[in-house]
Enzyme design. Structure first.
Site, PDB file in Angstrom:
ATOM      1  N   PHE A 166      43.522   7.621  50.902  1.00  0.00           N
ATOM      2  CA  PHE A 166      44.131   7.170  52.065  1.00  0.00           C
ATOM      3  C   PHE A 166      43.564   7.635  53.302  1.00  0.00           C
ATOM      4  O   PHE A 166      43.803   7.001  54.534  1.00  0.00           O
ATOM      5  CB  PHE A 166      45.546   8.067  52.180  1.00  0.00           C
ATOM      6  CG  PHE A 166      45.453   9.563  52.355  1.00  0.00           C
ATOM      7  CD1 PHE A 166      45.951   9.777  53.672  1.00  0.00           C
ATOM      8  CD2 PHE A 166      45.150  10.081  51.534  1.00  0.00           C
ATOM      9  CE1 PHE A 166      45.791  11.185  54.228  1.00  0.00           C
ATOM     10  CE2 PHE A 166      45.030  11.687  51.686  1.00  0.00           C
ATOM     11  CZ  PHE A 166      45.402  12.110  53.346  1.00  0.00           C
ATOM     12  N   LYS A 167      42.337   8.244  53.384  1.00  0.00           N
ATOM     13  CA  LYS A 167      41.609   8.805  54.619  1.00  0.00           C
ATOM     14  C   LYS A 167      40.944   7.650  55.292  1.00  0.00           C
ATOM     15  O   LYS A 167      40.705   7.676  56.233  1.00  0.00           O
ATOM     16  CB  LYS A 167      40.708   9.871  54.138  1.00  0.00           C
ATOM     17  CG  LYS A 167      41.015  11.103  53.524  1.00  0.00           C
ATOM     18  CD  LYS A 167      42.020  11.913  54.300  1.00  0.00           C
ATOM     19  CE  LYS A 167      42.581  12.920  53.576  1.00  0.00           C
ATOM     20  NZ  LYS A 167      41.669  14.040  53.507  1.00  0.00           N
ATOM     21  N   ASP A 168      40.622   6.615  54.526  1.00  0.00           N
ATOM     22  CA  ASP A 168      40.127   5.396  55.082  1.00  0.00           C
ATOM     23  C   ASP A 168      40.894   4.893  56.282  1.00  0.00           C
ATOM     24  O   ASP A 168      40.334   4.185  57.146  1.00  0.00           O
ATOM     25  CB  ASP A 168      39.761   4.421  54.058  1.00  0.00           C
ATOM     26  CG  ASP A 168      38.737   4.604  53.004  1.00  0.00           C
ATOM     27  OD1 ASP A 168      37.748   5.339  53.516  1.00  0.00           O
ATOM     28  OD2 ASP A 168      38.881   4.424  51.750  1.00  0.00           O
ATOM     29  N   THR A 192      38.254  13.387  52.566  1.00  0.00           N
ATOM     30  CA  THR A 192      37.728  13.142  53.934  1.00  0.00           C
ATOM     31  C   THR A 192      36.324  13.120  54.112  1.00  0.00           C
ATOM     32  O   THR A 192      35.954  12.025  54.944  1.00  0.00           O
ATOM     33  CB  THR A 192      38.219  14.519  54.810  1.00  0.00           C
ATOM     34  OG1 THR A 192      39.520  14.551  54.993  1.00  0.00           O
ATOM     35  CG2 THR A 192      37.566  14.437  56.186  1.00  0.00           C
ATOM     36  N   MET A 196      40.123   6.907  59.084  1.00  0.00           N
ATOM     37  CA  MET A 196      38.564   7.256  59.364  1.00  0.00           C
ATOM     38  C   MET A 196      38.001   5.758  59.905  1.00  0.00           C
ATOM     39  O   MET A 196      36.917   6.023  60.536  1.00  0.00           O
ATOM     40  CB  MET A 196      37.940   7.738  58.290  1.00  0.00           C
ATOM     41  CG  MET A 196      36.900   8.826  58.538  1.00  0.00           C
ATOM     42  SD  MET A 196      37.498  10.032  59.138  1.00  0.00           S
ATOM     43  CE  MET A 196      38.072  10.917  57.919  1.00  0.00           C
TER      44      MET A 196
END
Length: 485
Positions: A120-122, A153, A125
């Site tokens: 989900f960090k994409d 992350t 980011m």
């Protein structure tokens, strides 16, 4: 829109300044000086927008120092089918059993893990990478990004920043505490601007080093240090968007314009669920924000008792949902600041000297009583719970979930209301945690194309002790903009 520190530092800043800065000079975290309010008419206007255009509408409420046409171009370049695999970007995945019946009480997954690093960090980011590149080019400056990761992350940041002009990444991770797939994603990158540092310790040690280095204002300014952890407001802001996107998908399915929705969020550093808090403060009809922890249950303890008790490295458990093996939730300060009526002095006392002196704090009864007003609930999941949830979800619905999402689903079921749909935020694809999937299902998880044999690739990583001074020396020698570089 201006931004203030949770610890009362009096200078208000613009978005572009805090984008590159990370922590406030007083050690606090930045928040907007007010939350824009969204009414029913605005929600109706946004209902049919693409994800990128919805992101533009939300971000533009908080960003007024980037020209609108530039901001729109940035978000449209970020949120594409090519990068995230679907036009929806974060599609809803209802849990439907093999006979075609939906999961009870309207439980569904919000699929956030279809970006380049399968986590989900994409979602945030990828946007952050484009924002950094844009702002640095506009100023003619460079940036050395210092981050800490418990698993996802780091790879999301490195994939977003690799090859970006004027940017170097120094990513700290706890040595030996990430899954082999997670390590391979990060350590196999050979880009010259990517620097992986494996720290002897746990995630909290890595995070403490980031805060220590960021707190040295002379060093920070001399070497142009910025952050990509969720202490960076821009990253958290990007995550607010998918709460709106999830709500719109539910209300389109239920043909309701005001249906409240609850979200269950696997939580370690409190950034993901803090974005939900911001969305709720803006007026999105969120009934509950359910904080799901693993055995490192600092946050669950707080939401049950009002006591925030940080654990040391020796008491931070190594679990099968390793990205949540965190006992000091940095973003939690943002919520407590709001809970305390935005009292910067009181927040500074709790998270500054109080945390350093006592290793935690306990809210006054009147303060803790307000927690429910903000819609929070919580629960805890164990390894046995994860295995059971992964097995049951696969058996009943034919869906394989990763262990962190399993924590979220397990705790979500403890807080169901038949009248309120519950969305569980998916955090990663199962391939990132193959050992746990093998234990639960007796087989390998599906491996997306392009990731075959990644664990066998050569690795480029430097192991270091948990020492901020040593990390600073390494940054000084390798930073973009350093003499000879």
């Amino acid at each position: 829109m201006k931004y203030l520190s949770t610890r009362g530092e009096p200078t208000l800043r613009g978005f572009s300044d805090i984008l590159l800065e990370g922590l406030a000079p007083d050690g606090g975290l930045y928040l907007p000086d007010h939350y824009p309010q969204i009414d029913a008419a605005t929600l109706a206007r946004w209902r049919g927008l693409s994800y990128a255009d919805l992101a533009f509408e939300i971000l533009s409420l908080f960003i007024d120092d980037i020209p609108a046409e530039d901001l729109r171009a940035i978000v449209r370049k970020t949120y594409t089918r090519e990068v995230f695999g679907s036009d929806a970007i974060t599609p809803l995945k209802p849990l439907v059993d093999r006979a075609g019946a939906a999961s009870g009480a309207g439980v569904a997954l919000l699929a956030l893990s279809n970006g380049p690093t399968l986590a989900f960090k994409d979602v945030a980011m990828q946007l952050l990478g484009h924002l950094f590149e844009y702002e640095l080019a506009r100023r003619g400056e460079v940036l050395n990004i210092l981050g800490a990761t418990s698993g996802d992350t780091g790879s999301a940041a490195e994939y977003a920043m690799r090859g970006k002009r004027g940017v170097a990444v120094f990513m700290l991770s706890p040595h030996g505490r990430m899954s082999p797939f997670q390590q391979a994603q990060m350590f196999s990158l050979a880009d010259a601007n990517i620097h992986n540092l494996a720290i002897d310790g746990v995630f909290d040690d890595c995070q403490d080093i980031v805060k220590t280095v960021s707190g040295d204002l002379d060093f920070k300014r001399a070497h142009r240090i910025g952050t990509v952890n969720s202490i960076n407001w821009a990253r958290l802001l990007a995550q607010v968007v998918y709460y709106f996107a999830g709500w719109f998908q539910v209300t389109r399915a239920t043909r309701s314009s005001d249906q409240p929705v609850s979200f269950a969020v696997p939580s370690g550093n409190f950034g993901n669920v803090c974005a939900g808090h911001v969305a709720r403060m803006m007026g999105l009809p969120i009934e509950q924000l359910v904080v799901a922890t693993n055995e490192n249950d600092v946050l669950d303890e707080f939401f049950r008792t009002g006591r925030y008790r940080v654990r040391g490295a020796a008491d931070t458990h190594e679990t099968s949902s390793p990205s949540m093996d965190i006992s000091k939730a940095s973003n939690f300060e943002r919520f407590v600041f709001d809970l305390l009526g935005r009292d910067g002095a009181r927040t500074a006392a709790l998270f500054g000297a109080g945390l350093a002196r006592d290793g935690g704090f306990e809210l006054k009864p009147a303060e803790f009583a307000r927690v429910r007003e903000f819609g929070f609930a919580s629960g805890r999941s164990t390894h046995a719970d994860r295995i059971a949830t992964i097995r049951a979800t696969h058996a009943h619905y034919g869906v394989t979930i990763d262990p962190h999402t399993a924590d979220g689903l397990k705790v979500a079921r403890e807080h169901l209301d038949p009248a309120v749909p519950m969305l569980v935020l998916e955090t990663a694809l199962p391939i990132k945690f193959a050992a746990t999937i093998r234990e639960a299902l007796g087989r390998e998880p599906e491996r997306p194309p392009g990731f075959e044999g990644i664990e066998a690739l050569p690795k480029r990583v430097l192991r270091m002790p948990a020492d901020a001074a040593g990390v600073k020396r390494h940054i000084a020698e390798h930073a973009v903009g350093a003499p000879g570089r």
